[in-house]
Write a protein that holds these residues in place. Structure first.
Motif, short mmCIF file in Angstrom:
data_model
loop_
_atom_site.label_atom_id
_atom_site.label_comp_id
_atom_site.label_asym_id
_atom_site.label_seq_id
_atom_site.Cartn_x
_atom_site.Cartn_y
_atom_site.Cartn_z
N ALA A 140 0.87 -1.17 0.00
CA ALA A 140 0.00 0.00 0.00
C ALA A 140 0.91 1.22 0.00
N LYS A 141 0.92 1.93 -1.10
CA LYS A 141 1.87 3.03 -1.30
C LYS A 141 3.28 2.48 -1.09
N GLN A 180 4.37 1.09 1.76
CA GLN A 180 4.36 0.18 2.89
C GLN A 180 4.07 -1.26 2.45
N PHE A 235 -2.97 -6.81 6.80
CA PHE A 235 -3.50 -5.66 6.05
C PHE A 235 -4.94 -5.42 6.49
N CYS A 294 -7.85 -2.59 8.68
CA CYS A 294 -8.22 -1.24 9.09
C CYS A 294 -7.73 -0.99 10.51
N TRP A 317 -9.01 -0.08 0.11
CA TRP A 317 -8.38 0.52 1.28
C TRP A 317 -8.12 1.99 1.03
N CYS A 318 -7.90 2.73 2.10
CA CYS A 318 -7.54 4.14 2.04
C CYS A 318 -6.42 4.39 3.04
N MET A 319 -5.62 5.41 2.75
CA MET A 319 -4.49 5.72 3.63
C MET A 319 -4.47 7.22 3.92
N VAL A 323 -3.78 2.96 7.60
CA VAL A 323 -4.59 2.26 6.59
C VAL A 323 -5.98 1.99 7.17
N TYR A 324 -7.00 2.30 6.38
CA TYR A 324 -8.39 2.22 6.84
C TYR A 324 -9.26 1.52 5.80
N GLY A 369 -6.83 4.46 -1.87
CA GLY A 369 -5.94 3.42 -2.37
C GLY A 369 -6.54 2.75 -3.59
#
Length: 88
Positions: free
Chosen positions: A34-35, A37, A44, A46, A58-60, A66-67, A86
């Motif tokens: 993720a990016k 990371q 992986f 939330c 996912w979102c960062m 990470v969420y 993401g």
């Protein structure tokens, strides 16, 4: 005969990328990125609800948290911060 563990350890194990969440070695079969990371696929998750995330869902935040998308949106609305969705 002397045992040279440090050199054999470096060549045969213990190296490689470390999981952002648990800090253990991540092998190719269990790797999710993720990016910039790297995570085990089981790590992986939330950071709010601990739900397992998929590589496309996912979102960062800017600090690298990470969420899942619902918690990310909730956090951003509450904080008025900048965010990044993401996409893999």
């Amino acid at each position: 005969s002397k045992i040279m563990r440090s050199s054999s350890f470096g060549r045969f194990g213990g190296g490689g990328e470390k999981c952002t969440r648990c800090n253990k070695t991540v092998y190719a079969a269990e790797r999710v990125s993720a990016k910039d990371q790297v995570f085990h696929n089981t790590c992986f998750r939330c950071i709010e609800c601990n739900i397992k995330l998929s590589p496309s869902n996912w979102c960062m935040d800017l600090s690298g948290g990470v969420y899942c998308k619902p918690h990310f949106m909730q956090t951003m609305r509450a904080g008025g911060g900048k965010y990044d969705f993401g996409t893999g």
